[in-house]
Design a protein around this motif. Structure first.
Motif, PDB file in Angstrom:
ATOM      1  N   ALA A  42       0.579  -1.096   0.222  1.00 37.73           N
ATOM      2  CA  ALA A  42      -0.531   0.210   0.002  1.00 37.73           C
ATOM      3  C   ALA A  42       0.181   1.627  -0.063  1.00 37.73           C
ATOM      4  CB  ALA A  42      -1.341   0.044   1.203  1.00 37.73           C
ATOM      5  N   PHE A  43       1.766   1.541   0.900  1.00 36.14           N
ATOM      6  CA  PHE A  43       2.964   2.093   0.774  1.00 36.14           C
ATOM      7  C   PHE A  43       3.312   2.987  -0.424  1.00 36.14           C
ATOM      8  CE2 PHE A  43       6.914   4.785   2.224  1.00 36.14           C
ATOM      9  CZ  PHE A  43       6.175   5.749   2.551  1.00 36.14           C
ATOM     10  N   TYR A  46       0.833   4.980  -2.494  1.00 32.69           N
ATOM     11  CA  TYR A  46       0.779   6.143  -1.790  1.00 32.69           C
ATOM     12  C   TYR A  46       2.100   7.207  -2.472  1.00 32.69           C
ATOM     13  CZ  TYR A  46       0.428   9.958   1.022  1.00 32.69           C
ATOM     14  OH  TYR A  46       0.706  11.137   1.600  1.00 32.69           O
ATOM     15  N   LYS A  49       2.105   9.839  -5.248  1.00 32.12           N
ATOM     16  CA  LYS A  49       1.993  10.627  -4.772  1.00 32.12           C
ATOM     17  C   LYS A  49       3.388  11.856  -5.051  1.00 32.12           C
ATOM     18  CE  LYS A  49      -0.653  14.338  -1.718  1.00 32.12           C
ATOM     19  NZ  LYS A  49      -0.597  14.337  -0.695  1.00 32.12           N
ATOM     20  N   ALA A 155      -4.848  -2.458   3.356  1.00 34.54           N
ATOM     21  CA  ALA A 155      -3.897  -0.904   3.572  1.00 34.54           C
ATOM     22  C   ALA A 155      -4.470  -0.674   2.483  1.00 34.54           C
ATOM     23  CB  ALA A 155      -3.019  -1.840   3.304  1.00 34.54           C
ATOM     24  N   LEU A 156      -4.556  -0.917   1.009  1.00 30.30           N
ATOM     25  CA  LEU A 156      -5.082   0.212  -0.209  1.00 30.30           C
ATOM     26  C   LEU A 156      -5.887   0.651   0.757  1.00 30.30           C
ATOM     27  CD1 LEU A 156      -3.741  -2.731  -3.041  1.00 30.30           C
ATOM     28  CD2 LEU A 156      -2.511  -0.430  -1.879  1.00 30.30           C
ATOM     29  N   VAL A 159      -5.377   3.604   1.707  1.00 28.08           N
ATOM     30  CA  VAL A 159      -4.886   4.575   1.040  1.00 28.08           C
ATOM     31  C   VAL A 159      -5.850   5.079  -0.218  1.00 28.08           C
ATOM     32  CG1 VAL A 159      -3.321   4.573  -0.923  1.00 28.08           C
ATOM     33  CG2 VAL A 159      -2.574   3.636   0.986  1.00 28.08           C
ATOM     34  N   TYR A 162      -7.766   8.240   2.153  1.00 25.95           N
ATOM     35  CA  TYR A 162      -6.983   8.970   2.675  1.00 25.95           C
ATOM     36  C   TYR A 162      -6.855  10.046   1.839  1.00 25.95           C
ATOM     37  CZ  TYR A 162      -3.054  11.747   4.297  1.00 25.95           C
ATOM     38  OH  TYR A 162      -2.234  12.556   4.253  1.00 25.95           O
ATOM     39  N   LEU A 163      -6.590  10.216   0.243  1.00 28.13           N
ATOM     40  CA  LEU A 163      -6.592  10.792  -1.362  1.00 28.13           C
ATOM     41  C   LEU A 163      -7.263  10.611  -1.222  1.00 28.13           C
ATOM     42  CD1 LEU A 163      -4.319   8.075  -2.804  1.00 28.13           C
ATOM     43  CD2 LEU A 163      -3.080   9.580  -1.640  1.00 28.13           C
ATOM     44  N   GLU A 283      -1.274  12.817  -6.321  1.00 27.46           N
ATOM     45  CA  GLU A 283      -2.792  11.876  -5.061  1.00 27.46           C
ATOM     46  C   GLU A 283      -3.851  11.285  -6.456  1.00 27.46           C
ATOM     47  OE1 GLU A 283      -3.495  15.224  -1.899  1.00 27.46           O
ATOM     48  OE2 GLU A 283      -4.839  15.643  -4.203  1.00 27.46           O
ATOM     49  N   ALA A 286      -1.663   8.863  -7.237  1.00 30.42           N
ATOM     50  CA  ALA A 286      -1.516   7.758  -6.336  1.00 30.42           C
ATOM     51  C   ALA A 286      -2.679   6.972  -6.229  1.00 30.42           C
ATOM     52  CB  ALA A 286      -0.823   8.472  -5.094  1.00 30.42           C
ATOM     53  N   ALA A 290      -3.427   2.493  -6.632  1.00 32.34           N
ATOM     54  CA  ALA A 290      -4.368   1.677  -5.451  1.00 32.34           C
ATOM     55  C   ALA A 290      -5.119   1.028  -6.057  1.00 32.34           C
ATOM     56  CB  ALA A 290      -4.308   2.933  -4.518  1.00 32.34           C
TER      57      ALA A 290
END
Length: 573
Positions: A42-43, A46, A49, A155-156, A159, A162-163, A283, A286, A290
């Motif tokens: 997932a990171f 991200y 971005k 996890a994705l 992400v 959040y985005l 964003e 990203a 994801a």
């Protein structure tokens, strides 16, 4: 280990929980490793971005060095934790299936005699080997993939939420529709997996039967016929496998359709937001990365969710062996020599058919007793009662004055040396066949071979360490019987039983073995089941059976003159 309802949800996993609980530390380490795999995946999404915003838009040279190094580190960490999760999951799968195979084998050989005769060897064989192997793959491969994929999806989703939470909700809605066909397909997968496993059992059983009767197959020129029968089983198995593959793969085009709708919507809505400065290009990409990375774990989850229905089927077949009715266990250990055996008004019925009727006799220490009669007279049934394989329908069997139903059968059998018609030779060395699980005693070993006239062993290339082949096929019939006699002598039981031990041999070979047998019989209490007069001439008690009843008895000298004896037995000499 019984679970009441085999159709309940997560049936297979509930069965496995007690076994999995034995590996708590390994499971914790594996789960942490799986979390790290999901987080690093997932990171990486991200990181699109800062890659786009800092490097390509803001042209930050410092980030040009930092971000590539971070990606290398990220992939190294993910690789290490992926390795740990796979290796640990495999070790758990191997250990659990080893435990299960050991239990299944023991349960099979320790099962109730009647129950065992209603199960095919092919069924036991395929369940212990193939079904458990498939279960190991589920534990070591499918379940870890399922867990990692679920964690990665979570996890994705975090992400993308959040985005841009609005875009994320629409995307999740489209992707989640795939759940419904999976639930529908699951029941069909379970059904066809069970049919597939049953067909494999039938295949294994047919192979076993064919090679056990290979001489008959060849003499009857039925190799082509057996191939046709085998091919029919294969065709049936192939059909089930193709159906399983169809149900497993049909989710792919369905899923790709809904995922494509989600991606198309994101490109349109996200692009619109970027154009109107509601969202940065970094964003958006990203978010899109994801979302596209969600495809692989969702696909794995859909396939492995269907596999979980197969898990239930594997567990049902494994439980079939684990829950086989076991031999009765009685508290009184039998730690003395067998000095007397008495059948008192014993009747045995099997499926309401009378096998033995009102049988009474007594054997004292040192007696040599023969049971004779035509095939089906009930001779071997007397032994099955004495061994504790079956229980008398009525009457009582006394061993040293104690009811056999109160005795521990395993300690009773320790006192019995036994030779059957087939000799019971295993695919191991001559020495291992004679010892058969007993500790080695050189003097007793040499004496057992000498009395049994096992001189042929010295002619073998490896002597006592010579491998005899499956069923002893590298030995002659007489050699197999001599090894069986040596094994019985080495066990040194206080009761010696010969169940038609020479009936499959020619007259010359039988005569050569007879001296050994008579020497053995002179020192122990013995029971002989025989079709040939030559095998019972030394017996001091002879019982003639017909239709499950003792119709004559006496010493050999007296009974051999009887007309019924000559009618029932003499004609077979």
């Amino acid at each position: 280990m019984l679970i009441s309802n085999q159709n309940e949800k997560w049936y297979g996993l509930k069965f496995l929980l007690p076994y999995l609980s034995e590996f708590k530390l390994r499971i914790v380490v594996a789960f942490i490793s799986m979390i790290m795999v999901a987080v690093t995946t997932a990171f990486f999404a991200y990181m699109m971005k800062p890659i786009l915003n800092n490097i390509f838009v803001e042209k930050d040279e410092q980030m040009l060095w930092i971000i590539p190094l971070a990606i290398i580190l990220l992939f190294m960490v993910r690789g290490i934790f992926r390795y740990l999760s796979v290796y640990i999951a495999t070790s758990i799968g191997v250990d659990i299936t080893t435990i299960l195979r050991s239990k299944m084998f023991y349960k099979s050989i320790n099962s109730d005699y009647n129950t065992l005769h209603n199960i095919t060897v092919g069924d036991i064989n395929s369940n212990i080997i193939q079904t458990v192997l498939r279960l190991r793959n589920v534990i070591a491969l499918n379940i870890p993939k399922l867990i990692v994929s679920i964690l990665t999806i979570i996890a994705l989703i975090i992400v993308i939420l959040y985005l841009n939470w609005k875009l994320a909700i629409y995307s999740i809605f489209f992707a989640s529709i795939i759940v419904f066909p999976i639930k529908y397909l699951g029941k069909y997968v379970k059904k066809h997996t069970l049919n597939s496993e049953k067909t494999i059992s039938a295949l294994a059983n047919r192979i076993n039967e064919v090679f056990n009767n290979i001489d008959l197959v060849k003499v009857y020129n039925n190799t082509e016929y057996e191939k046709d029968v085998f091919d029919k089983y294969l065709d049936k198995y192939s059909q089930f496998q193709l159906k399983l593959s169809r149900y497993q793969e049909v989710t792919s085009p369905i899923m790709e359709f809904f995922v494509s709708i989600a991606i198309a919507w994101v490109i349109y809505a996200g692009g619109y937001s970027v154009i109107n400065n509601e969202m940065s290009a970094g964003e958006f990409f990203a978010f899109l990365t994801a979302l596209m990375m969600l495809y692989a774990p969702i696909k794995i989850v859909t396939k492995n969710s269907i596999v979980m229905n197969m898990l239930d089927t594997y567990i049902i077949r494994i439980e079939k062996i684990l829950n086989i009715k076991q031999e009765s266990s009685y508290p009184n250990k039998f730690n003395e020599d067998i000095e007397s055996i008495e059948f008192k008004n014993v009747t045995l019925k099997i499926d309401n058919k009378i096998i033995l009727e009102d049988i009474s006799f007594k054997i004292d220490k040192g007696d040599s007793v023969a049971f004779v009669g035509k095939t089906g007279a009930g001779k071997s049934s007397i032994l099955s009662l004495l061994f504790g394989f079956r229980e008398a329908t009525s009457g009582v069997i006394f061993i040293n004055g104690e009811d056999i139903k109160s005795l521990d059968l395993k300690t009773l059998r320790d006192k019995i040396s036994y030779v059957n018609q087939s000799a019971g030779i295993f695919n191991s060395t001559i020495k291992e066949n004679i010892l058969y699980g007993s500790s080695y005693n050189e003097n007793r070993y040499i004496e057992s071979k000498d009395i049994s006239h096992c001189d042929f062993i010295d002619e073998k290339t490896n002597k006592d360490d010579e491998y005899v082949g499956e069923g002893g096929k590298k030995l002659s019939g007489g050699q197999r019987q001599r090894i069986a006699l040596a094994r019985a002598l080495y066990k040194n039981g206080s009761l010696f039983i010969l169940d038609e031990a020479t009936s499959a041999l020619d007259a010359n070979t039988e005569n050569n073995l007879q001296d050994s047998i008579e020497h053995i019989m002179s020192d122990v209490t013995s029971i002989i089941i025989a079709h040939r007069l030559n095998s019972i001439k030394h017996c001091n008690k002879v019982y003639l059976l017909s239709n499950g009843k003792i119709i004559k008895n006496g010493s050999y000298e007296n009974i051999s003159k009887d007309i019924d004896f000559k009618k029932n037995f003499g004609i077979l000499n």
